[in-house]
Design a protein around this motif. Structure first.
Motif, PDB file in Angstrom:
ATOM      1  N   SER A  86      28.243   9.476  41.636  1.00  8.21           N
ATOM      2  CA  SER A  86      29.210  10.307  42.855  1.00  8.21           C
ATOM      3  C   SER A  86      30.520   9.288  42.526  1.00  8.21           C
ATOM      4  CB  SER A  86      28.613   9.781  43.769  1.00  8.21           C
ATOM      5  OG  SER A  86      27.286  10.715  44.458  1.00  8.21           O
ATOM      6  N   THR A  87      30.117   7.812  42.260  1.00  8.91           N
ATOM      7  CA  THR A  87      31.674   7.201  43.046  1.00  8.91           C
ATOM      8  C   THR A  87      31.814   6.584  41.229  1.00  8.91           C
ATOM      9  OG1 THR A  87      31.197   5.089  42.903  1.00  8.91           O
ATOM     10  CG2 THR A  87      31.128   6.734  44.571  1.00  8.91           C
ATOM     11  N   PRO A  88      33.355   5.643  40.436  1.00 10.00           N
ATOM     12  CA  PRO A  88      33.168   5.322  39.672  1.00 10.00           C
ATOM     13  C   PRO A  88      32.180   4.034  39.553  1.00 10.00           C
ATOM     14  CG  PRO A  88      35.374   6.139  39.919  1.00 10.00           C
ATOM     15  CD  PRO A  88      34.055   6.092  41.221  1.00 10.00           C
ATOM     16  N   GLN A  90      29.891   3.505  40.842  1.00  9.14           N
ATOM     17  CA  GLN A  90      28.218   3.684  40.325  1.00  9.14           C
ATOM     18  C   GLN A  90      27.827   4.487  39.338  1.00  9.14           C
ATOM     19  OE1 GLN A  90      26.783   7.114  42.632  1.00  9.14           O
ATOM     20  NE2 GLN A  90      26.400   6.306  44.166  1.00  9.14           N
ATOM     21  N   ALA A  91      29.082   4.389  38.623  1.00  6.09           N
ATOM     22  CA  ALA A  91      28.767   4.498  36.668  1.00  6.09           C
ATOM     23  C   ALA A  91      28.704   3.305  36.381  1.00  6.09           C
ATOM     24  CB  ALA A  91      30.205   5.808  36.304  1.00  6.09           C
ATOM     25  N   ARG A  92      29.605   2.338  36.405  1.00  2.00           N
ATOM     26  CA  ARG A  92      30.001   1.424  36.185  1.00  2.00           C
ATOM     27  C   ARG A  92      29.126   0.689  36.110  1.00  2.00           C
ATOM     28  NH1 ARG A  92      35.512   1.694  38.530  1.00  2.00           N
ATOM     29  NH2 ARG A  92      34.178   0.289  40.928  1.00  2.00           N
ATOM     30  N   GLU A  93      28.160   0.876  37.310  1.00  2.00           N
ATOM     31  CA  GLU A  93      27.007  -0.200  37.676  1.00  2.00           C
ATOM     32  C   GLU A  93      25.916   0.683  36.312  1.00  2.00           C
ATOM     33  OE1 GLU A  93      26.614  -3.125  38.705  1.00  2.00           O
ATOM     34  OE2 GLU A  93      27.829  -3.014  39.980  1.00  2.00           O
ATOM     35  N   THR A  94      25.769   1.652  36.684  1.00  2.00           N
ATOM     36  CA  THR A  94      25.018   1.910  35.510  1.00  2.00           C
ATOM     37  C   THR A  94      25.251   2.311  34.527  1.00  2.00           C
ATOM     38  OG1 THR A  94      24.860   3.786  36.783  1.00  2.00           O
ATOM     39  CG2 THR A  94      23.752   4.860  35.027  1.00  2.00           C
ATOM     40  N   VAL A  95      25.825   1.959  33.936  1.00  2.00           N
ATOM     41  CA  VAL A  95      26.275   1.511  32.337  1.00  2.00           C
ATOM     42  C   VAL A  95      25.983  -0.162  32.533  1.00  2.00           C
ATOM     43  CG1 VAL A  95      27.995   1.281  30.700  1.00  2.00           C
ATOM     44  CG2 VAL A  95      27.940   3.244  32.153  1.00  2.00           C
ATOM     45  N   VAL A 240      28.824   8.856  28.813  1.00  2.00           N
ATOM     46  CA  VAL A 240      29.885   8.956  29.598  1.00  2.00           C
ATOM     47  C   VAL A 240      30.824   9.908  30.184  1.00  2.00           C
ATOM     48  CG1 VAL A 240      31.340   7.680  30.968  1.00  2.00           C
ATOM     49  CG2 VAL A 240      30.264   6.060  29.680  1.00  2.00           C
ATOM     50  N   THR A 241      30.688  10.410  31.504  1.00  2.00           N
ATOM     51  CA  THR A 241      31.219  12.384  31.182  1.00  2.00           C
ATOM     52  C   THR A 241      31.270  12.538  32.239  1.00  2.00           C
ATOM     53  OG1 THR A 241      30.793  14.155  30.226  1.00  2.00           O
ATOM     54  CG2 THR A 241      29.182  13.638  30.128  1.00  2.00           C
ATOM     55  N   SER A 242      31.893  13.968  33.026  1.00  2.00           N
ATOM     56  CA  SER A 242      31.619  14.621  34.201  1.00  2.00           C
ATOM     57  C   SER A 242      31.005  15.125  34.242  1.00  2.00           C
ATOM     58  CB  SER A 242      33.663  14.565  34.677  1.00  2.00           C
ATOM     59  OG  SER A 242      34.605  14.737  33.292  1.00  2.00           O
ATOM     60  N   ASN A 298      32.464  12.258  41.436  1.00  2.00           N
ATOM     61  CA  ASN A 298      33.882  11.448  41.464  1.00  2.00           C
ATOM     62  C   ASN A 298      35.249  12.439  42.151  1.00  2.00           C
ATOM     63  OD1 ASN A 298      36.139   9.408  41.697  1.00  2.00           O
ATOM     64  ND2 ASN A 298      37.144   9.233  39.992  1.00  2.00           N
ATOM     65  N   GLY A 299      34.702  12.989  42.632  1.00  2.00           N
ATOM     66  CA  GLY A 299      35.941  14.239  43.489  1.00  2.00           C
ATOM     67  C   GLY A 299      35.842  15.613  43.140  1.00  2.00           C
ATOM     68  N   ARG A 300      35.076  15.606  42.047  1.00  2.00           N
ATOM     69  CA  ARG A 300      35.019  16.703  41.116  1.00  2.00           C
ATOM     70  C   ARG A 300      34.834  17.872  42.181  1.00  2.00           C
ATOM     71  NH1 ARG A 300      35.830  13.122  37.636  1.00  2.00           N
ATOM     72  NH2 ARG A 300      37.246  13.490  35.494  1.00  2.00           N
ATOM     73  N   SER A 301      33.429  18.154  42.943  1.00  2.00           N
ATOM     74  CA  SER A 301      32.685  18.747  43.455  1.00  2.00           C
ATOM     75  C   SER A 301      33.153  19.249  44.777  1.00  2.00           C
ATOM     76  CB  SER A 301      31.256  18.135  43.854  1.00  2.00           C
ATOM     77  OG  SER A 301      31.301  17.352  44.384  1.00  2.00           O
ATOM     78  N   ALA A 302      34.702  18.637  44.827  1.00  2.00           N
ATOM     79  CA  ALA A 302      35.127  18.258  45.985  1.00  2.00           C
ATOM     80  C   ALA A 302      36.318  19.573  46.520  1.00  2.00           C
ATOM     81  CB  ALA A 302      35.463  17.431  46.807  1.00  2.00           C
TER      82      ALA A 302
END
Ligand code: SF4
Length: 472
Positions: A86-88, A90-95, A240-242, A298-302
């Motif tokens: 959902s957030t940057p 989370q994405a950073r930690e995942t990578v 890494v994508t959206s 990162n806010g796209r679904s909103a």
């Protein structure tokens, strides 16, 4: 990347005084738009193709959940992993956790604007993983310690001479002592240095231009082939994508690819279009042992169901900035965040908040070129206008500016009074400026007269002239 969007005016003043930037941007203006026009003139069905591509993206955005679930199921069924973030953070930690799971010290990287969005490089470096950009433009700005200034040409703001000095400064310690001044020699030197890095890296990180729901494939387009080496040589490939990059089928992807390259660089197709589908299979000759897709929201679904939904069609071709007079004057760094130009002016306030990015939607003449060249026909000026309204409603705009807008609105709703007031104002300005024909200084127009003279009005108001010429 630390945003400086709030300092747009200061950034612009600095950029306007930078002679080397002016040279570099001048070349951009003569390059991409000319090549785009030639490519489009050579394809009579371009407009029909553009409508088809737009319809595909519109359909996907309206059914995003369905296609994302289909894509994820296909990736998993082929032995890959999808990480929903959902957030940057989370994405950073995942990578990082993927890198740590294989003891990675270095990670090669293909070009990825989403990785810029989540500020991945700094985070990996702070946590002991050295990211190495392999796209030539990204490599140049990594050496320079700068963010990209254009979404498809990250180093477009640099002149050849600046790159010569940059390479000389950084490559000397690697044994390359000769100063290279010819583009081919410079590219060869960078290539030799980067080749070794591909073999050392445990992890390869790329972005994705498209995600194919029917096959679970990720697609990248490059002109250098660096993405292929980044994703096939290391043990682990991380994409890494959206979420808005998904398209239903390979055929849909092929349709959009035909408008992407023409709109971006004026090529019929990019040199390399590479599909990755899961990790290496037993009978594959090469490929990674692990395949991960880090899927960022990162806010796209909103944005779905709002005035911003159309922005999710963006395929990051860069045509809007290639044709924007404001971008041509100030360059990408002035916008102060990842996405510059008209797409940035429409998108960045969503990510940064209108309070931090209030100047960006105002950095437009509303000439409409961005919308007219956008392959996805995104109504960029209308979205910028939406942000101006939001800034006004939330009282983000300065009080003097808001008072001016209110006065204008009040007057515009009273046509008789409006005509009298404008006639009077034009007559007074005309009389005051008659002698020199222009004003070097004018109250309330300091932003204009600071850098150029304001012509004195001639011949009455627009309305009066319109009536005279139409005989009404
Ligand atoms: S807004 Fe349109 S022109 Fe600009 S990058 Fe996106 S798709 Fe390309």
């Amino acid at each position: 990347m630390q945003s400086t969007a709030h300092a747009f005016k200061k950034n612009a003043a600095k950029a306007l005084g930078d002679a080397q930037l002016k040279t570099a941007l001048g070349r951009l203006e003569l390059n991409f738009p000319v090549r785009r026009k030639a490519a489009i003139d050579g394809l009579p069905e371009f407009d029909a193709l553009r409508d088809e591509a737009r319809a595909i993206k519109t359909h996907v955005i309206e059914n995003l959940d369905t296609y994302l679930e289909r894509f994820a199921a296909q990736v998993e069924s082929r032995g890959g992993h999808v990480h929903w973030c959902s957030t940057p953070a989370q994405a950073r930690e995942t990578v990082l956790s993927i890198c740590r799971s294989v003891g990675a010290k270095t990670a090669t990287k293909g070009k990825s604007m989403v990785s810029e969005e989540i500020a991945l490089n700094d985070f990996l470096e702070e946590n002991g993983v050295q990211p190495i950009e392999t796209d030539l433009g990204e490599y140049i700005i990594q050496l320079a310690g700068e963010p990209p200034s254009h979404i498809i040409g990250p180093a477009v703001h640099k002149t050849k001479e600046q790159i010569t000095e940059l390479f000389h400064q950084h490559h000397q310690k690697l044994g390359y002592t000769e100063r290279q001044t010819e583009p081919e020699a410079m590219v060869n030197e960078a290539r030799q240095i980067l080749r070794r890095k591909y073999f050392e890296a445990e992890v390869g990180i790329t972005g994705a231009n498209f995600l194919i729901a029917e096959t679970g494939s990720t697609v990248i387009v490059t002109n250098e082939g660096n993405g292929d080496l980044t994703q096939t040589l290391p043990k682990v490939h991380v994409v890494v994508t959206s979420i808005e990059k998904v398209v239903p089928t390979l055929e849909d992807c092929a349709t959009i690819l035909r408008v992407l390259a023409r709109s971006a660089t004026g090529q019929e197709m990019s040199v390399y279009t590479t599909l990755s589908t899961g990790p290496r299979r037993p009978d594959d000759l090469d490929g990674p042992e692990q395949f991960h897709v880090v899927l960022l929201d990162n806010g796209r679904s909103a944005m779905l169901g709002t005035e911003l939904q159309d922005l999710l069609r963006c395929i990051r071709c860069g045509a809007c900035m290639n044709h924007c007079p404001v971008y041509h004057a100030v360059g990408g760094h002035t916008y102060g965040w990842v996405y510059p130009g008209p797409i940035g002016a429409a998108l960045d306030p969503h990510f940064l908040g209108i309070e931090a990015a209030q100047h960006l939607p105002n950095a437009s003449t509303f000439c409409g070129r961005c919308e007219s060249v956008c392959p996805m026909k995104i109504p960029l000026p209308a979205i910028m206008r939406h942000w101006r309204e939001v800034a006004y409603e939330r009282k983000v705009a300065p009080s003097l500016q808001r008072a001016g807008i209110e006065l204008w609105a009040w007057l515009a709703k009273r046509p008789t009074l409006y005509r009298v007031a404008t006639r009077l104002a034009i007559a007074m300005l005309g009389a005051a400026g008659r002698k020199r024909g222009r004003f070097a200084k004018l109250p309330l127009a300091g932003g204009w007269t600071q850098v150029r003279d304001m012509p004195a009005p001639e011949g009455g108001t627009f309305h009066a002239r319109w009536r005279r010429e139409r005989g009404t």
